[in-house]
Scaffold this motif. Sequence first.
Motif, short mmCIF file in Angstrom:
data_model
loop_
_atom_site.label_atom_id
_atom_site.label_comp_id
_atom_site.label_asym_id
_atom_site.label_seq_id
_atom_site.Cartn_x
_atom_site.Cartn_y
_atom_site.Cartn_z
N TYR A 1 5.41 7.25 1.12
CA TYR A 1 4.36 7.40 1.79
C TYR A 1 3.86 5.72 2.13
O TYR A 1 3.55 5.20 0.93
N ASN A 2 3.58 6.00 3.46
CA ASN A 2 2.84 4.36 3.89
C ASN A 2 1.48 4.09 3.39
O ASN A 2 1.05 6.01 3.18
N ARG A 3 0.52 3.52 3.85
CA ARG A 3 -0.36 3.95 3.13
C ARG A 3 -0.91 4.87 4.27
O ARG A 3 -2.44 5.64 3.86
N ALA A 4 -1.51 4.81 5.66
CA ALA A 4 -1.91 5.32 6.54
C ALA A 4 -1.81 7.00 5.65
O ALA A 4 -2.05 8.14 5.43
N GLU A 5 -0.25 6.92 5.50
CA GLU A 5 -0.10 8.81 5.21
C GLU A 5 -0.37 8.98 3.96
O GLU A 5 -1.11 9.98 3.97
N TRP A 6 -0.84 8.23 2.85
CA TRP A 6 -1.37 8.51 1.14
C TRP A 6 -2.66 8.82 1.71
O TRP A 6 -2.88 10.05 1.00
N THR A 7 -3.70 7.55 2.59
CA THR A 7 -4.69 8.15 2.49
C THR A 7 -5.23 9.18 3.26
O THR A 7 -5.71 10.73 2.66
N ALA A 8 -4.06 10.19 3.99
CA ALA A 8 -4.55 10.66 4.85
C ALA A 8 -4.45 12.35 4.13
O ALA A 8 -4.30 13.25 4.03
N GLY B 1 1.02 -1.35 0.11
CA GLY B 1 0.00 -0.12 -0.30
C GLY B 1 0.52 0.84 0.71
O GLY B 1 0.69 2.35 0.11
N ARG B 2 1.93 1.43 0.13
CA ARG B 2 2.87 2.20 0.09
C ARG B 2 2.87 2.94 -1.33
O ARG B 2 2.83 1.90 -2.89
N VAL B 3 2.98 4.24 -1.20
CA VAL B 3 2.90 5.29 -2.96
C VAL B 3 4.33 6.41 -3.01
O VAL B 3 4.87 6.25 -2.03
N ALA B 4 5.35 5.79 -4.26
CA ALA B 4 6.12 6.60 -4.48
C ALA B 4 6.08 8.37 -4.58
O ALA B 4 5.58 7.83 -5.85
N VAL B 5 6.46 8.46 -5.18
CA VAL B 5 6.91 10.01 -5.48
C VAL B 5 7.75 11.16 -5.45
O VAL B 5 8.63 10.66 -5.37
#
Length: 79
Positions: free
Chosen positions: A58-65, A41-45
């Motif tokens: 970003y981990n899943r919670a950080e990206w969702t926020a 669920g991690r997302v790279a930017v």
Amino acid sequence: MESRGALSTEEMASIAWHISSKSDNGGGSCVEAGPLADGSGRVAVRHSHHPNGQVIVYNRAEWTAFIDGVKAGEFDFTT
């Protein structure tokens, strides 16, 4: 949040990068984002003009926020 050093060459190669359709600004600065293929669920930017430069993950919670904040207008600094 992680820096690029936390990603292997294989992880970097497996990211399906996306640029927002809203980024059609004549070749200006663009941000690309893509999910890591490991199912975490991690997302790279990254900056699209510097694909070999710094990457933030970003981990899943950080990206969702972040996405929730965008949708709520928290980052609308034009007004």
